[in-house]
Enzyme design. Structure first.
Site, mmCIF file in Angstrom:
data_model
loop_
_atom_site.group_PDB
_atom_site.id
_atom_site.type_symbol
_atom_site.label_atom_id
_atom_site.label_comp_id
_atom_site.label_asym_id
_atom_site.label_seq_id
_atom_site.Cartn_x
_atom_site.Cartn_y
_atom_site.Cartn_z
ATOM 1 N N CYS B 10 0.847 -1.188 0.000
ATOM 2 C CA CYS B 10 0.000 0.000 0.000
ATOM 3 C C CYS B 10 0.892 1.251 0.000
ATOM 4 C CB CYS B 10 -0.934 0.004 1.204
ATOM 5 S SG CYS B 10 -0.082 -0.117 2.784
ATOM 6 N N CYS B 13 2.701 1.966 3.137
ATOM 7 C CA CYS B 13 3.780 1.018 3.449
ATOM 8 C C CYS B 13 5.074 1.470 2.789
ATOM 9 C CB CYS B 13 3.420 -0.378 2.950
ATOM 10 S SG CYS B 13 1.781 -0.919 3.427
#
Lengths: 337, 77
Positions: B10, B13
């Site tokens: 994501c 992240c």
């Protein structure tokens, strides 16, 4: 302490601004821009200038408050609360917690795995996964400011009902065998993040962060949505859509839902379209069904879930939720709400 | 020091990975940074919200990006 005083000052400013929105719009339109009263164009521009700050102010305040409330919740705590709950009560709780637990569809998989690992029934997990994206503060504020509080409350209540009942039915269907086998092998050797110490200051920070994140992401949709609404304001509806999706046609609701599944948008992106549909004579039930289908059932989410669910379960999941939304749509169209 | 960034890819992240790398370099810490993308491995840490940050085997943060000074605190504690 300083922060609290600053926040109170901001709140006072907020209230003063909010109470005077109409005056400010009047002043800008008639004194600065010198537009003629009563013209279509003037009305449209007035609507835009009044509505944009109104919706933005509401959003900032409510997203801030919800951000603070959410700092008391976490998926870990929600999981603990749901452990060992009986079926129906579990579905009700999971749907409710879906609204307040911080959740992003990118975390749907770890959340699903974490719930399964704790022995929470998949039907209860589904209740959570249906409610979490469907019912959120942004959708409710936008519905309330564009269509009134009644519509927003109806949306929240029917959305919750769909999440509870769909989850319950999915559990009763005994679908465990359609979950990928490896899911049941997941074991964590660690408890995850053990109770973080969160101060009041951290909670305020969390509220501010969610304002930055959410409003930063959706302001453009709001602007476009209100611009579209302003453009449509007062103009004669084109009756093609009204004929196709108006209340005369029983198939309007299912058609709207099927059209909504491949479309993906957050609540902010879809509301302008709902607004246009309603301007064009589409009934509220059909418009809400369309909105729920776009937000609650989406292709990207299905693709994400495909990692942990077999296709049979995905088909059943989508069908059960779609039937639930259809019933909501019919109910509204039938009672003419 | 052993640092692990947990994330399936994501946006946050990736940001966390970058931020951690930069901060470690700035502080001149002797640390290894490993990115863990396998969901099965992520789950072993009991993390239900990505991104997650693990320092010397202990989960210190989940579900959000830390402020830089917060991250420095994690790294120097």
């Amino acid at each position: 302490m300083k922060k609290i005083i600053l926040l109170i000052a901001l709140l006072v400013g907020w209230i003063a601004f909010y109470m005077n929105l109409a005056n400010i719009a009047d002043f800008l339109i008639y004194n600065i821009l010198n537009l003629e009263e009563g013209k279509h164009l003037t009305e449209s521009i007035w609507f835009f200038i009044y509505e944009v700050p109104k919706v933005m102010l509401l959003l900032v305040l409510i997203v801030f408050i919800v951000g603070i409330i959410r700092s008391w919740f976490s998926p870990e705590r929600t999981r603990k609360a749901l452990e060992g709950k009986s079926l129906f009560a579990g579905n009700v709780m999971a749907s409710g917690l879906g609204i307040v637990t911080p959740f992003c569809s990118c975390s749907a998989i770890p959340l699903f795995l974490g719930f399964v690992e704790a022995g929470i029934p998949i039907g209860v997990t589904f209740s959570f996964l249906i409610a979490a994206p469907l019912i959120n503060e942004v959708a409710l504020i936008l519905l309330a400011s564009l269509f009134g509080w009644k519509v927003a409350v109806i949306y929240a209540l029917t959305g919750l009902t769909i999440a509870i009942i769909s989850g319950f039915i999915l559990e009763k269907m005994k679908l465990q065998r359609y979950v990928e086998e490896w899911v049941y092998q997941v074991k964590s050797n660690q408890p995850g993040l053990v109770d973080e110490k969160i101060t009041l200051n951290d909670r305020i920070e969390a509220g501010l962060d969610s304002v930055k994140e959410i409003v930063g992401k959706i302001w453009i949709y709001i602007l476009i949505g209100i611009a579209v609404g302003a453009g449509a304001h007062g103009y004669v509806p084109d009756d093609y859509l009204a004929n196709l999706l108006g209340d005369e046609n029983w198939y309007a609701v299912p058609l709207a839902i099927i059209a909504g599944i491949p479309l993906y948008s957050n609540a902010a992106g879809i509301i302008p379209i709902v607004g246009v549909l309603m301007e064009k004579g589409v009934t509220l039930g059909t418009a809400l069904a369309f909105m729920m289908s776009v937000i609650g059932l989406s292709l990207p989410e299905i693709i994400i879930l495909k990692k942990v669910l077999k296709w049979q379960l995905i088909v059943i999941f989508v069908s059960v939720v779609a039937v639930g939304i259809t019933m909501v749509g019919f109910l509204f169209n039938f009672f003419n709400i | 020091m052993e640092i692990k960034v947990l994330g399936t890819g994501c946006v946050k992240c990736k940001k966390l990975e970058k931020l951690t790398e930069n901060t470690v370099n700035e502080l001149g810490l002797d640390a290894t940074i490993e990115k863990i993308e396998d969901i099965y491995k992520i789950m072993q840490f009991g993390v239900m919200r990505t991104p997650g940050l693990v320092i010397d085997g202990k989960v210190v943060l989940t579900g959000r990006l830390p402020k830089t000074n917060e991250l420095i605190e994690f790294l120097t504690k």
